[in-house]
Design a protein around this motif. Structure first.
Motif, PDB file in Angstrom:
ATOM      1  N   GLN A 296      -7.447   0.828  -0.416  1.00  0.00           N
ATOM      2  CA  GLN A 296      -7.776  -0.336   0.412  1.00  0.00           C
ATOM      3  C   GLN A 296      -9.027  -0.016   1.216  1.00  0.00           C
ATOM      4  O   GLN A 296      -9.294   1.138   1.530  1.00  0.00           O
ATOM      5  CB  GLN A 296      -6.597  -0.624   1.353  1.00  0.00           C
ATOM      6  CG  GLN A 296      -6.548  -2.053   1.813  1.00  0.00           C
ATOM      7  CD  GLN A 296      -5.194  -2.403   2.423  1.00  0.00           C
ATOM      8  OE1 GLN A 296      -4.252  -1.622   2.340  1.00  0.00           O
ATOM      9  NE2 GLN A 296      -5.109  -3.572   3.021  1.00  0.00           N
TER      10      GLN A 296
ATOM     11  N   SER B 190       0.836  -1.208   0.000  1.00  0.00           N
ATOM     12  CA  SER B 190       0.000   0.000   0.000  1.00  0.00           C
ATOM     13  C   SER B 190       0.864   1.249   0.000  1.00  0.00           C
ATOM     14  O   SER B 190       0.552   2.234  -0.680  1.00  0.00           O
ATOM     15  CB  SER B 190      -0.903   0.021   1.237  1.00  0.00           C
ATOM     16  OG  SER B 190      -1.700  -1.124   1.298  1.00  0.00           O
TER      17      SER B 190
ATOM     18  N   ASP C 109      -5.874  -1.315  -4.545  1.00  0.00           N
ATOM     19  CA  ASP C 109      -5.270  -1.912  -3.365  1.00  0.00           C
ATOM     20  C   ASP C 109      -6.205  -2.976  -2.790  1.00  0.00           C
ATOM     21  O   ASP C 109      -7.232  -2.653  -2.198  1.00  0.00           O
ATOM     22  CB  ASP C 109      -4.972  -0.820  -2.333  1.00  0.00           C
ATOM     23  CG  ASP C 109      -3.901  -1.255  -1.351  1.00  0.00           C
ATOM     24  OD1 ASP C 109      -3.634  -2.466  -1.268  1.00  0.00           O
ATOM     25  OD2 ASP C 109      -3.340  -0.380  -0.674  1.00  0.00           O
ATOM     26  N   GLU C 110      -5.865  -4.208  -3.011  1.00  0.00           N
ATOM     27  CA  GLU C 110      -6.641  -5.353  -2.534  1.00  0.00           C
ATOM     28  C   GLU C 110      -8.134  -5.263  -2.858  1.00  0.00           C
ATOM     29  O   GLU C 110      -8.976  -5.275  -1.970  1.00  0.00           O
ATOM     30  CB  GLU C 110      -6.442  -5.531  -1.022  1.00  0.00           C
ATOM     31  CG  GLU C 110      -4.980  -5.714  -0.695  1.00  0.00           C
ATOM     32  CD  GLU C 110      -4.758  -6.316   0.693  1.00  0.00           C
ATOM     33  OE1 GLU C 110      -5.685  -6.987   1.190  1.00  0.00           O
ATOM     34  OE2 GLU C 110      -3.663  -6.132   1.234  1.00  0.00           O
TER      35      GLU C 110
HETATM   36 MG   LIG Z   1      -1.993  -2.827   2.352  1.00  0.00          MG
END
Ligand SMILES: [Mg+2]
Ligand SMILES: Nc1ncnc2c1ncn2[C@@H]1O[C@H](COP(=O)(O)OP(=O)(O)O)[C@@H](O)[C@H]1O
Lengths: 248, 386
Positions: free
Chosen positions: A85, A49, A167-168
């Protein structure tokens, strides 16, 4: 390893990023060619991140530089979209799905100018694309995890960027949503966009992505999945002796 | 109503609206405490402004005071960034220090000046009509009205111009940064507006009411809406409502105006907290109870669906099988009957067609856990409401 004729979408040089003077990313070099669908993999706390935030100017690096299509990020904002995220926004904020997606158009509007009919229409189209049109007026905390993720994907789509950072995006989503999202990402790649995704499920890397970066505080390796996605790099990245459970 | 009374209510209402605007964003940014800090720490700025200008009505006082509000915010953030203490601790460290510097400055140097600590904290709304704005011989109304009117107009102007920027940087700082809307600029802009509003308002209503007017109406509105614009509108309405009702309460009780307004603000919040649809306490309790009942009903229907044997469906066996108390069992059976989901024939309970379809759809939903599926059956069946 790389086709020299291919344009670089993102070039990271000697990037070091610290929180309170404690570096969490050391001397990262990264060259991401245009048009790849790339996974960033690495254990928790590896700095995935942080890397994205530093590329996007959300964090100031203590050393190094980032170029987007050969120019500093400041000059290329409109080319870049970012899906953060999940934990990074306030889900109880008084806003609806369509409102959140409309925020994706703010960048092209610039300061002061307000979103009008054109922006609203783009937002609705993006919601439609991710299958969330029926939920457009829901307050965002009333959506399931997968639906929230789709809304944020729609917000990135509406930016109509050339490079997408996510992010994810598969965190806490069900299998149907995961497939829906990956199909949209593949479609973006087909249109020549560059897509960079922080990813956790090593099993699906070969199936979803064509490019991969291994990261753990330092860059371990970066390149085509078929060349570098192997036990050796996995072991270097995750520390444990990685016996391939991953079939190619 | 005398003209003084009208003027007092008008000033209080404008203050309420001017406070509600930055207040809404402070509440959404979970920075309610910072308004408290600002309201107390503008004192040294006021005093210094007075030393420089030697004039209590100079606009420089407002500028200096607003500046010390912003300095407070910067100090709080600086201390917080050291990671030695949390934000609330940092606030607790900074504003009493600033306030006491102000108090000491007054005590040492300005004893002969009318800068009264009581007035600073509670304000003197009742006196505002006596301090007039005069141009030559022409009376242009109370000075406070002018001060707060100008502040309110600029705040509204800024709000309209930067609404989208405020929204995005409050909701998602990361996105605001990547899109090129510097959250730092917006943050300090908001803090400056909050400081200026506090300074302009507290001469009239005092530091405590300023804080109450910033936070309480916004917090109340937050319970009632999922739309930022409506939240702003409601916060303004609640602020004005409390100002006017509080004024008349003070009038009849012969009590402090600021105190009465603050009381009304608190009561209003309490009332909404109890009865707000959705987020209110009563709604939450009701929803929990409703869900318990509905889960019981579904368990009961599933049992019937799974068992065709007569003895399993005998009304007296239900207590044992599903292990409920009599009251609950009866309640659930009645509910199912009322919705035409079951029929009872000589103490034997059977599912109706409607009951069967409902049960199957519900099972499907539970198994697939597909939220879109629930959308379709939500309309038909009351189980999945809300
Ligand atoms: Mg992360
Ligand atoms: N705001 C922060 N302040 C201090 N340390 C941080 C902060 N955010 C992340 N870190 C630290 O930086 C490292 C990398 O974090 P992060 O980039 O979030 O990892 P990843 O996304 O790979 O899980 C971790 O050790 C984490 O504890």
């Amino acid at each position: 390893m790389k086709n020299p004729n291919q344009k670089l979408a993102v070039a990271v040089d000697d990037l070091t990023v610290a929180y309170n003077y404690k570096p969490v990313l050391w001397d990262i070099d990264l060259a991401i060619p245009e048009g790849v669908l790339m996974a960033i993999v690495g254990p928790n706390g590896a700095g995935k991140s942080t890397l994205i935030k530093a590329i996007l100017g959300i964090l100031d690096p203590i050393a190094g530089s980032v170029q987007i299509y050969g120019k500093p990020y400041d000059k290329q904002r409109k080319l870049v979209a970012y899906v953060p995220q999940k934990g990074s926004v306030d889900w109880d904020f008084p806003t609806t799905a369509v409102d959140v997606v409309t925020m994706g158009t703010y960048g092209s509007l610039g300061w002061i100018k307000r979103p009008g009919r054109k922006e609203k229409k783009a937002a609705l189209e993006a919601l439609e694309k991710v299958g969330m049109l029926a939920f457009k007026d829901r307050q965002i905390s009333q959506l399931s995890g997968g639906q929230q993720q789709r809304v944020f994907l729609a917000r990135a789509l509406v930016q109509d960027a050339s490079i997408y950072f996510m992010d994810e995006p598969f965190q806490g989503v069900d299998a149907t949503t995961e497939i829906a999202i990956i199909n949209i990402l593949k479609e973006l790649r087909k249109k020549g966009k560059t897509v960079i995704v922080v990813h956790h499920d090593l099993q699906t890397v070969p199936e979803y992505f064509d490019w991969v970066t291994f990261l753990n505080v330092k860059k371990i390796a970066t390149g085509p999945v078929k060349d570098i996605f192997n036990d050796d790099n996995l072991t270097k990245t995750y520390g444990i002796n990685y016996k391939v459970s991953v079939q190619k | 109503m005398s003209s003084a009374q009208i003027e007092i209510q008008l000033i209080a209402s404008l203050v309420a609206i001017a406070c509600a605007i930055p207040g809404t964003f402070l509440v959404l940014r979970k920075m309610a405490l910072i308004s408290d800090a600002i309201s107390h720490s503008i004192l040294p700025g006021l005093v210094l402004g007075f030393f420089i200008t030697q004039d209590l009505s100079s606009p420089w006082l407002i500028v200096m005071a607003a500046l010390s509000g912003v300095v407070t915010v910067i100090l709080v953030e600086y201390i917080q960034k050291t990671n030695l203490v949390k934000e609330d601790t940092a606030i607790g460290l900074v504003f009493p220090t600033m306030f006491s510097i102000g108090v000491i400055l007054i005590a040492k140097n300005a004893n002969d000046v009318h800068l009264d600590i009581d007035v600073v904290l509670l304000g003197e709304l009742a006196f505002t009509p006596f301090d007039r704005m005069m141009v030559g011989d022409v009376d242009l109304g109370p000075k406070s009205l002018w001060v707060i009117g100008i502040i309110l107009s600029s705040t509204i102007g800024l709000l309209i111009a930067f609404f989208k920027e405020l929204k995005i940087s409050t909701f998602d700082k990361g996105l605001a940064t990547t899109l090129g809307f510097s959250p730092a600029i917006i943050h300090y802009g908001l803090m400056s507006v909050a400081s200026v509003t506090t300074v302009g308002a507290f001469d009239a209503v005092g530091a405590i009411l300023v804080v109450a007017l910033m936070i309480a109406p916004a917090a109340t509105a937050y319970l009632l809406t999922t739309d930022l614009k409506k939240m702003l509108g409601l916060a303004m309405i609640f602020g004005v409502f409390s100002a006017i009702v509080g004024y008349w309460l003070a009038h009849y009780l012969d009590a402090s105006i600021s105190g009465s307004m603050t009381t009304i603000l608190g009561l209003l919040f309490l009332l909404v907290y109890l009865i707000a649809p959705g987020k209110g306490l009563i709604a939450v309790l009701y929803r929990n109870k409703q869900q318990r009942i509905e889960v019981s009903l579904l368990t009961f229907l599933l049992h019937l669906n799974n068992h065709s044997e007569i003895e399993e469906r005998h009304i007296n066996h239900l207590n044992e099988h599903i292990n409920w108390r009599k009251v609950r069992a009866k309640f659930v059976v009645d509910l199912a009957l009322k919705n035409n989901m079951v029929t009872i024939d000589e103490d034997i309970i059977s599912l109706t067609e409607k009951g069967r379809i409902f049960t199957e759809k519900a099972i499907n939903y539970i198994i697939s856990n597909d939220p879109t599926e629930i959308e379709a059956i939500k309309e038909d069946f009351f189980l999945f409401r809300g």
